[in-house]
Design a protein around this motif. Sequence first.
Motif, short mmCIF file in Angstrom:
data_model
loop_
_atom_site.label_atom_id
_atom_site.label_comp_id
_atom_site.label_asym_id
_atom_site.label_seq_id
_atom_site.Cartn_x
_atom_site.Cartn_y
_atom_site.Cartn_z
N PHE A 55 0.81 -1.22 0.00
CA PHE A 55 0.00 0.00 0.00
C PHE A 55 0.84 1.27 0.00
N GLY A 56 2.16 1.11 0.10
CA GLY A 56 3.03 2.28 0.10
C GLY A 56 2.96 3.08 -1.19
N CYS A 57 2.48 2.44 -2.27
CA CYS A 57 2.40 3.14 -3.55
C CYS A 57 1.10 3.94 -3.70
N VAL A 58 0.17 3.81 -2.76
CA VAL A 58 -1.11 4.50 -2.86
C VAL A 58 -0.94 5.99 -2.61
N ARG A 59 -0.25 6.34 -1.54
CA ARG A 59 -0.02 7.74 -1.20
C ARG A 59 1.43 7.91 -0.77
N LYS A 60 1.96 9.09 -1.06
CA LYS A 60 3.34 9.36 -0.73
C LYS A 60 3.59 9.27 0.77
N SER A 61 2.64 9.75 1.56
CA SER A 61 2.81 9.70 3.02
C SER A 61 2.81 8.27 3.53
N TRP A 62 2.09 7.37 2.83
CA TRP A 62 2.04 5.97 3.25
C TRP A 62 3.37 5.27 2.98
N SER A 63 4.08 5.71 1.99
CA SER A 63 5.37 5.09 1.68
C SER A 63 6.41 5.37 2.76
N ARG A 64 6.14 6.38 3.61
CA ARG A 64 7.07 6.72 4.68
C ARG A 64 6.52 6.35 6.06
N LEU A 65 5.54 5.43 6.08
CA LEU A 65 4.93 5.04 7.35
C LEU A 65 5.95 4.46 8.33
N PHE A 66 6.88 3.64 7.80
CA PHE A 66 7.83 2.97 8.68
C PHE A 66 8.87 3.93 9.26
N GLU A 67 8.86 5.17 8.82
CA GLU A 67 9.74 6.18 9.39
C GLU A 67 9.02 7.04 10.42
N ASN A 68 7.73 6.80 10.57
CA ASN A 68 6.91 7.59 11.49
C ASN A 68 6.86 6.91 12.86
N PRO A 69 7.46 7.50 13.92
CA PRO A 69 7.49 6.88 15.24
C PRO A 69 6.09 6.62 15.81
N TYR A 70 5.16 7.55 15.55
CA TYR A 70 3.80 7.38 16.07
C TYR A 70 3.14 6.16 15.45
N PHE A 71 3.27 6.00 14.13
CA PHE A 71 2.67 4.85 13.46
C PHE A 71 3.35 3.56 13.89
N MET A 72 4.68 3.57 14.01
CA MET A 72 5.40 2.36 14.39
C MET A 72 4.99 1.89 15.78
N SER A 73 4.73 2.84 16.67
CA SER A 73 4.27 2.47 18.01
C SER A 73 2.90 1.78 17.93
N MET A 74 2.01 2.30 17.09
CA MET A 74 0.69 1.67 16.91
C MET A 74 0.84 0.28 16.29
N LEU A 75 1.75 0.16 15.32
CA LEU A 75 1.95 -1.12 14.64
C LEU A 75 2.48 -2.17 15.61
N ARG A 76 3.43 -1.80 16.45
CA ARG A 76 3.98 -2.74 17.43
C ARG A 76 2.92 -3.16 18.45
N ASN A 77 2.16 -2.20 18.93
CA ASN A 77 1.14 -2.51 19.92
C ASN A 77 0.08 -3.46 19.37
N HIS A 78 -0.33 -3.23 18.12
CA HIS A 78 -1.32 -4.11 17.51
C HIS A 78 -0.73 -5.50 17.28
N PHE A 79 0.53 -5.56 16.86
CA PHE A 79 1.19 -6.86 16.64
C PHE A 79 1.22 -7.67 17.92
N LEU A 80 1.56 -7.02 19.02
CA LEU A 80 1.67 -7.73 20.30
C LEU A 80 0.30 -8.07 20.88
N SER A 81 -0.70 -7.22 20.61
CA SER A 81 -2.04 -7.51 21.15
C SER A 81 -2.69 -8.68 20.44
N ASN A 82 -2.20 -9.01 19.25
CA ASN A 82 -2.72 -10.15 18.51
C ASN A 82 -1.96 -11.42 18.87
#
Length: 428
Positions: free
Chosen positions: A45-72
Amino acid sequence: MERSVEVVVGTNEELKKEEVSSIHVPDDIAFSILSKLSIKSLKRFGCVRKSWSRLFENPYFMSMLRNHFLSNNNNHSDYGGGHTFLVIQEYELPLTYLSDVHCIIYLLSNDDDKFDNRIKLDLPPPFHDNDSLFYILSSVSINGILCVGQDTTRESVEIFQAVLWNPATAEYMVIPLSPSESVPPYRDTVCKFHGFGYDHVTDDYKLIRYLSFFRGTDTDYYEYEPWEDIWYDPLLEIYSLRSNSWKLLEIDMHDIAECVYYASPRLGREVYMDGLCHWWGSYDLQNVTGCLVSFDFSNEVLFTTPMLLELGECCDDIIDRRLVVLNESIALISNCFQASTFHISILSELGVKESWFKLFIVGPISFIECPIGVGKKGDICFKQKNDELVWIDLSTQIIDEIGVKGDKYCFQMGIYNESLLQIRGFNN
């Protein structure tokens, strides 16, 4: 009653821009949705929007991603189970013979994985008289069945003994020796890796081994035996519970033959998940470059996933690698030798080198030495430099002691799922 109609005047391009802007999704909502996707989907999905291609550089998003990964945490599923098992070697110094080493398998508390409420399991009869240096293949039970392996010698020839065992019913079945173990005195065998798994297509339990051969210690035969009879190419052999027999696999092993493996499951280079067994192999002595070798028990095919992991720090020493299953994902824990920071990478797609993704960094914690395994709650067990075992919660990095200590090569940890499945009834 008259209805008023708003007329929008403009070119087609202007209207398209207006339509796009009218459906704008705020970042916090988009991040919440995207964080629940798999890493494989996120990269696509990184090719959909330019901001999405930089999601893995966003600390706020990475924190959400880790929390969801661990909650599952799915370690309570059929793959997981109700208990964490721990195999411990016990011995008294000075250690004179290997027979002085005794292995014991415990089930840890179902509630807190503490050693205080451990349950000692009685080993099946083949190991009653020889409980030294046994291990659990693939570090997991499959439908309640454990595959217990042991490397022994018989008249200076290395012999691999394996037993299928259901602790809940105390039933066991000794796996017959492989014909490949009947080798002449001038040829020795070494098992580079092995694994236990389930074939869901034929409803069969299987055991795979990768063997290589080299010159034995009895050199008197070399003068009389042709070279082609002394040297053997490496081979893959597989055992089927349904047929109760071994067979050779005709598979091109050029890629995996170039790797260095560590056959002992205690070293954390072998895992099983969803009908596939995986091993870590390195291309260099420093363990910097390597690949994941995977075997599909249903299709009986072998394939690799290359990897070159940058640790993001100066590392001129040997890199330690440990394979684990973390929330039903293949994960690789890496750290420089004697370093205090551990990098955990998740594999999002088998066979694709670029699908490795560094998701967690544990540390720096100066008193942590090496990882041991993953418990049923998804916490990772580490050994401290004082030889004590501890749990580390990835979400909080809170450290909790288990209550046991020993050398890092003395432990094996995995998941046990209780079942009343009959081994011999299945075989018949």
